[in-house]
Scaffold this motif. Structure first.
Motif, mmCIF file in Angstrom:
data_model
loop_
_atom_site.group_PDB
_atom_site.id
_atom_site.type_symbol
_atom_site.label_atom_id
_atom_site.label_comp_id
_atom_site.label_asym_id
_atom_site.label_seq_id
_atom_site.Cartn_x
_atom_site.Cartn_y
_atom_site.Cartn_z
ATOM 1 N N ILE A 23 17.098 14.577 16.981
ATOM 2 C CA ILE A 23 16.125 13.833 16.179
ATOM 3 C C ILE A 23 14.868 13.559 16.992
ATOM 4 N N ALA A 24 15.048 13.165 18.235
ATOM 5 C CA ALA A 24 13.899 12.918 19.104
ATOM 6 C C ALA A 24 13.082 14.185 19.298
ATOM 7 N N THR A 25 13.756 15.309 19.438
ATOM 8 C CA THR A 25 13.061 16.587 19.617
ATOM 9 C C THR A 25 12.241 16.934 18.385
ATOM 10 N N ARG A 26 12.804 16.672 17.210
ATOM 11 C CA ARG A 26 12.080 16.961 15.968
ATOM 12 C C ARG A 26 10.788 16.150 15.885
ATOM 13 N N LYS A 27 10.850 14.879 16.243
ATOM 14 C CA LYS A 27 9.641 14.046 16.237
ATOM 15 C C LYS A 27 8.660 14.509 17.321
ATOM 16 N N ALA A 28 9.190 14.928 18.457
ATOM 17 C CA ALA A 28 8.328 15.391 19.545
ATOM 18 C C ALA A 28 7.553 16.642 19.145
ATOM 19 N N ARG A 29 8.209 17.549 18.426
ATOM 20 C CA ARG A 29 7.511 18.753 17.957
ATOM 21 C C ARG A 29 6.298 18.378 17.127
ATOM 22 N N LEU A 30 6.488 17.420 16.224
ATOM 23 C CA LEU A 30 5.409 17.014 15.328
ATOM 24 C C LEU A 30 4.261 16.364 16.111
ATOM 25 N N LEU A 31 4.599 15.480 17.033
ATOM 26 C CA LEU A 31 3.566 14.835 17.836
ATOM 27 C C LEU A 31 2.845 15.849 18.723
ATOM 28 N N ARG A 32 3.579 16.805 19.225
ATOM 29 C CA ARG A 32 2.973 17.831 20.084
ATOM 30 C C ARG A 32 1.958 18.660 19.299
ATOM 31 N N LYS A 33 2.235 18.895 18.031
ATOM 32 C CA LYS A 33 1.274 19.618 17.194
ATOM 33 C C LYS A 33 -0.056 18.886 17.129
ATOM 34 N N GLY A 34 0.014 17.551 17.169
ATOM 35 C CA GLY A 34 -1.199 16.752 17.134
ATOM 36 C C GLY A 34 -1.839 16.571 18.499
ATOM 37 N N GLY A 35 -1.266 17.197 19.529
ATOM 38 C CA GLY A 35 -1.848 17.117 20.869
ATOM 39 C C GLY A 35 -1.472 15.881 21.648
ATOM 40 N N ALA A 36 -0.407 15.188 21.238
ATOM 41 C CA ALA A 36 -0.017 13.951 21.921
ATOM 42 C C ALA A 36 0.540 14.235 23.320
ATOM 43 N N ARG A 37 0.431 13.250 24.187
ATOM 44 C CA ARG A 37 1.064 13.282 25.508
ATOM 45 C C ARG A 37 2.400 12.551 25.374
ATOM 46 N N LEU A 38 3.489 13.268 25.582
ATOM 47 C CA LEU A 38 4.825 12.741 25.277
ATOM 48 C C LEU A 38 5.439 12.032 26.478
#
Length: 460
Positions: A23-38
């Protein structure tokens, strides 16, 4: 409306994820698309999530959640498998006035992730506030079907030209100009995959900002499939919604026709036995004339336009006249009707090839290579063969196929009125008469027809 839809800029901003699993990975993919620093906190962190963090220039904390870690993020996601931990993360984040999302716990969230339709810089979020996420996904699927995958290209082109447009024309004129860009020939060229031509038209229009170039007409040759509107392609549906005028055939179902843009002019050009509402040459010329008037013309055909649909003749004349056109294939009757009748056109044990044949009579005769057709191990599909059914069955038998060869008629295939009449070469003409089978009906001959009873799944 409890949740106000907002667009949050996460580019290069620290986003904290508590959790290291799926679940965390799924949210990370989405944030990464927006250019977020994880920034990820969890005792165990999956490999894909590690890669995403590294790509983002973020940080990994392989440890249990501690409240002090919240200082490192601008927004927080609680994505552990422990509801108690997620609740504690939510309470701590809200105490610090940090936006927080707790997965699958709407009451613990100050923001939710919508179901997203993405086209380049364009994003559309569909949210039910956590009430019905499956419904949101269904709405997303409908929007995905309606919106061109090239919409992002159009938006990027507009972004690149925005400053030039500001310099070329006063503010009052810009809205009308952009409306012309997004609904006129520029958008049509981009939609057709001709990005360079779209850019040329836009640049040309900027040279004379007081008047946009006249709209150039175009023809969309679209296969409407055998009847069930669910069998239309996404591209077909989009072009059906763009057309100014539609020329449609008798084989186009009412349900498919209902999906055409409601204010489009409709012209019936269907053909029946011994009656043509408009001869083919006149149809070809009508397409040319309407396009020259600057209209977007939809030529809507049943099935596939290049399989016994005379689509090749129509675009041949369009090409000669210099009219731009697009062709969208459709599911041909043989494929659609056979599938809905539970008859596989090929099968390892029965048929290693399939042939599509026109059964249309010419001067009361059928001139076909009967010796080739009367070969074992193949499936024969006759289009427009109802009138000549007796001739077809007789000739196949006389040229070597056993009279017991399974054969079927599929009437009004894939629609709610579908009927399947199964017999063999000897009995099928009689059955067609007894059951008053009417056109459109497809004839299928071969051993695969014997599988109909076992494999039939469609119950109209």
């Amino acid at each position: 409306m409890r949740y106000l839809p907002l667009a949050f800029d996460v580019h290069n901003r620290p986003c904290l994820i508590i959790g290291g699993g799926t679940i965390a990975t799924r949210k990370a993919r989405l944030l990464r698309k927006g250019g977020a620093r994880l920034i990820v906190v969890a005792p165990e962190i999956g490999e894909e999530l590690r890669v995403l963090v590294a790509e983002s220039g973020g940080q990994l904390f392989e440890a249990e959640y501690q409240q002090e870690l919240l200082a490192s993020g601008d927004l927080v996601i609680a994505a552990t498998s422990d509801p108690a931990v997620n609740a504690r993360v939510s309470a701590d984040a809200q105490a610090r006035r940090l936006p927080v999302n707790a997965v699958d716990a709407p009451d613990l969230c100050t923001f939710t992730f919508p179901s997203i339709v993405e086209r380049g810089p364009i994003s559309i979020g569909i949210s039910t506030g956590g009430a019905a996420p499956v419904l949101a996904r269904g709405i997303r699927a409908q929007l995905e079907a309606l919106l061109s995958p090239r919409l992002g290209d159009l938006a990027n082109m507009a972004a690149a030209m925005r400053d030039a447009v500001k310099q070329a024309m006063p503010e009052k004129a810009r809205r009308a100009f952009w409306e012309w860009v997004f609904s006129g020939p520029v958008a049509a060229e981009v939609e057709a995959g001709r990005l360079g031509e779209g850019e040329r038209l836009l640049a040309e229009a900027l040279q004379r900002p007081s008047s946009q170039p006249a709209s150039r007409g175009e023809v969309y040759l679209v296969g409407g499939g055998p009847g069930d509107p669910d069998l239309l392609t996404f591209r077909a549906l989009r072009l059906m919604q763009q057309a100014d005028v539609v020329l449609y055939d008798r084989l186009v179902s009412d349900q498919v026709l209902e999906l055409v843009r409601r204010d489009a002019e409709r012209i019936y050009v269907g053909k029946k036995k011994q009656f043509h509402s408009l001869p083919q040459d006149d149809i070809n010329q009508r397409l040319v004339d309407l396009a020259r008037e600057g209209k977007r013309v939809l030529r809507l055909k049943g099935g596939d336009p290049f399989i016994f649909g005379r689509g090749g003749e129509e675009i041949d004349q369009l090409a000669d006249a210099g009219i731009p056109f697009q062709v969208v294939p459709g599911i041909t009757a043989a494929s659609g009707c056979a599938s809905y009748a539970g008859i596989p056109l090929t099968h390892r044990d029965y048929a290693q090839s399939v042939r599509f044949i026109t059964g249309h009579l010419k001067e009361g005769e059928l001139y076909l290579p009967w010796n080739e057709l009367a070969s074992p191990g193949q499936t024969l599909v006759f289009y427009m063969g109802l009138t000549g059914l007796a001739t077809i069955c007789r000739e196949l038998c006389e040229h070597g196929l056993p009279a017991s060869t399974p054969a079927a008629l599929v009437e009004k295939g894939t629609t709610s009125a579908q009927r399947v009449v199964v017999g063999d070469l000897n009995s099928l003409p009689r059955l067609a008469e007894e059951k008053s089978v009417e056109a459109p009906a497809l004839t299928i001959v071969g051993g695969v027809v014997g599988l109909h009873k076992k494999l039939n799944w469609y119950k109209p």
